[in-house]
Design a protein around this motif. Structure first.
Motif, short mmCIF file in Angstrom:
data_model
loop_
_atom_site.label_atom_id
_atom_site.label_comp_id
_atom_site.label_asym_id
_atom_site.label_seq_id
_atom_site.Cartn_x
_atom_site.Cartn_y
_atom_site.Cartn_z
N MET A 171 -14.81 -5.93 18.90
CA MET A 171 -14.35 -6.95 20.00
C MET A 171 -13.02 -7.43 19.91
SD MET A 171 -17.30 -9.47 20.66
CE MET A 171 -16.72 -10.13 22.39
N LEU A 172 -12.44 -7.48 18.73
CA LEU A 172 -11.14 -7.91 18.25
C LEU A 172 -10.06 -6.58 19.01
CD1 LEU A 172 -9.34 -9.94 16.91
CD2 LEU A 172 -9.58 -8.75 14.70
N ALA A 173 -10.45 -5.34 18.72
CA ALA A 173 -9.90 -4.22 19.05
C ALA A 173 -9.70 -4.31 20.65
CB ALA A 173 -10.24 -2.89 18.43
N VAL A 174 -10.65 -4.42 21.29
CA VAL A 174 -10.95 -4.40 22.57
C VAL A 174 -9.94 -5.49 23.31
CG1 VAL A 174 -12.30 -4.90 24.64
CG2 VAL A 174 -13.14 -3.39 23.15
N PHE A 181 -13.95 1.45 18.10
CA PHE A 181 -13.32 1.33 19.20
C PHE A 181 -12.37 2.48 19.38
CE2 PHE A 181 -8.78 0.37 20.83
CZ PHE A 181 -9.36 -0.17 22.13
N PHE A 182 -11.47 2.67 18.53
CA PHE A 182 -10.56 3.92 18.80
C PHE A 182 -11.16 5.30 18.72
CE2 PHE A 182 -7.52 0.81 16.45
CZ PHE A 182 -6.63 0.85 17.58
N GLY A 183 -12.20 5.47 18.19
CA GLY A 183 -13.03 6.84 18.37
C GLY A 183 -13.47 6.90 19.77
N THR A 184 -14.31 5.60 20.15
CA THR A 184 -14.72 5.75 21.62
C THR A 184 -13.61 5.94 22.59
OG1 THR A 184 -16.54 4.12 20.78
CG2 THR A 184 -16.21 4.29 23.00
N ASN A 185 -12.31 5.12 22.46
CA ASN A 185 -11.56 5.18 23.52
C ASN A 185 -11.18 6.62 23.52
OD1 ASN A 185 -9.55 3.99 25.07
ND2 ASN A 185 -8.08 3.77 23.44
N GLU A 186 -10.78 7.35 22.46
CA GLU A 186 -10.43 8.66 22.39
C GLU A 186 -11.29 9.39 23.27
OE1 GLU A 186 -7.66 11.72 21.94
OE2 GLU A 186 -7.32 9.36 21.50
N LEU A 187 -12.45 9.44 23.13
CA LEU A 187 -13.65 10.27 23.60
C LEU A 187 -13.52 9.92 25.27
CD1 LEU A 187 -16.52 9.74 21.33
CD2 LEU A 187 -15.36 11.87 21.62
N LEU A 188 -13.23 8.65 25.46
CA LEU A 188 -13.06 8.47 26.96
C LEU A 188 -11.92 9.09 27.43
CD1 LEU A 188 -14.38 4.62 26.98
CD2 LEU A 188 -15.56 6.58 27.93
N HIS A 189 -10.92 9.07 26.64
CA HIS A 189 -9.70 9.83 27.13
C HIS A 189 -9.94 11.11 27.42
CE1 HIS A 189 -6.66 6.75 27.50
NE2 HIS A 189 -6.75 6.22 26.51
N MET A 190 -10.65 11.95 26.50
CA MET A 190 -10.88 13.35 26.46
C MET A 190 -11.87 13.56 27.69
SD MET A 190 -11.23 13.98 22.62
CE MET A 190 -11.82 15.90 22.71
N GLY A 199 -13.77 -1.24 31.28
CA GLY A 199 -15.17 -1.56 31.47
C GLY A 199 -16.06 -1.31 30.66
N PHE A 200 -16.20 0.01 30.17
CA PHE A 200 -17.24 0.61 29.21
C PHE A 200 -16.93 0.00 28.00
CE2 PHE A 200 -18.72 4.00 26.22
CZ PHE A 200 -19.98 4.16 26.54
N LEU A 201 -15.65 -0.03 27.42
CA LEU A 201 -15.34 -0.62 26.06
C LEU A 201 -15.86 -2.04 25.89
CD1 LEU A 201 -11.93 1.25 25.75
CD2 LEU A 201 -14.00 1.69 24.42
N VAL A 202 -15.62 -2.67 26.94
CA VAL A 202 -15.71 -4.42 27.16
C VAL A 202 -17.21 -4.41 26.99
CG1 VAL A 202 -15.76 -6.37 28.48
CG2 VAL A 202 -13.48 -4.97 28.19
#
Length: 272
Positions: free
Chosen positions: A50-53, A259-268, A154-157
């Motif tokens: 949550m802090l990262a988001v 968070f960063f791993g999920t974010n990177e996967l979503l970018h890919m 939205g997915f990350l939140v």
């Protein structure tokens, strides 16, 4: 039915179900004890995520939206930062003035044969439930506002909110039981929490669709709520219950890494 509406419908239902399941964990004693041991790690994981988001998605998106709406105005970030602070202070007010007995992650349990020695009053328990309903409504608003800005955000939140839904249900269920109530009252309380989250998602979806500027105002407020839950609710509870365990601290870092791993996967996946 638009893809965004379908996405938010699923997110709202899953978040609501997590609240109810968090309360249900209290009843099978073996499952309850197992979950109790892992609660602090789940809180820590959710806190880091949550802090990262809040810092890497909600805050930058808020700044981008307001700068685009007011180009060339150096003072155009005053209002969104006030709204973010307002969201933070609103959560502080709700949790420590309206519902002063609520502490996320704190279990107060009494066995069914000890109702005559209830740990807290019925009024205190229901006041905590009422205060938390405001909080869970803004959970839903946060999900909807973020999703209307960007599908990825939205997915990350949603993940950030989802990770603390189980502890919310577990905690409020524990408080209701500590007031001498049983399974039925726990299910009513956790179901109300889930319902207000779902209503927050749906109500803001329709408001956001019909009022273009609503998202720009709601997102910083939601960011303040998210920041408060992560930094002022979850991390202090983790520090309190973690007993200086290095593994609990590592779980916070794992939440940030997730968070960063999920974010990177979503970018890919999106090809960006």
């Amino acid at each position: 039915m638009t893809p965004l509406f379908l996405q938010l419908l699923i997110f709202g239902l899953l978040a609501a179900a997590a609240n109810v399941l968090g309360g249900l964990v209290l009843f099978p004693s073996q499952l309850h004890q197992s979950y109790k041991r892992f609660l602090k790690y789940l809180l820590a994981l959710g806190a880091g995520f949550m802090l990262a988001v809040a810092l890497f998605e909600i805050l930058p998106k808020t700044i981008t939206i307001w700068q685009a709406a007011n180009p060339g105005d150096p003072e155009n970030l005053y209002m969104p930062m006030m709204l973010l602070l307002g969201g933070y202070l609103l959560t502080q007010f709700v949790e420590h003035t309206i519902a002063p007995h609520f502490h996320l992650g704190e279990e107060m349990h009494c066995d069914d044969d000890e109702h005559s020695h209830d740990l807290i009053s019925t009024r205190s328990a229901y006041t905590a439930v009422g205060g938390l309903l405001v909080h869970t409504f803004f959970d839903g608003v946060t999900i909807a506002a973020a999703a209307q800005i960007d599908v990825k955000v939205g997915f990350l939140v949603f993940i950030a909110v989802f990770l603390h839904k189980f502890p919310e249900g577990f905690t409020i269920g524990s408080m209701v039981m500590a007031a001498g109530k049983g399974r039925r009252q726990v299910m009513i309380a956790t179901s109300l929490m889930g319902l207000t989250t779902f209503l927050g998602v749906m109500i803001f979806y329709f408001i956001g669709n019909n009022a273009g500027s609503a998202v720009s105002y709601a997102l910083p407020v939601a960011g303040g709520v998210t920041l408060y839950v992560a930094a002022s609710d979850l991390i202090p509870e983790v520090n309190h219950h973690g007993n200086n365990s290095v593994w609990v601290s590592m779980a916070i870092f794992a939440g940030v890494a997730l968070f960063f791993g999920t974010n990177e996967l979503l970018h890919m996946a999106s090809g960006h």
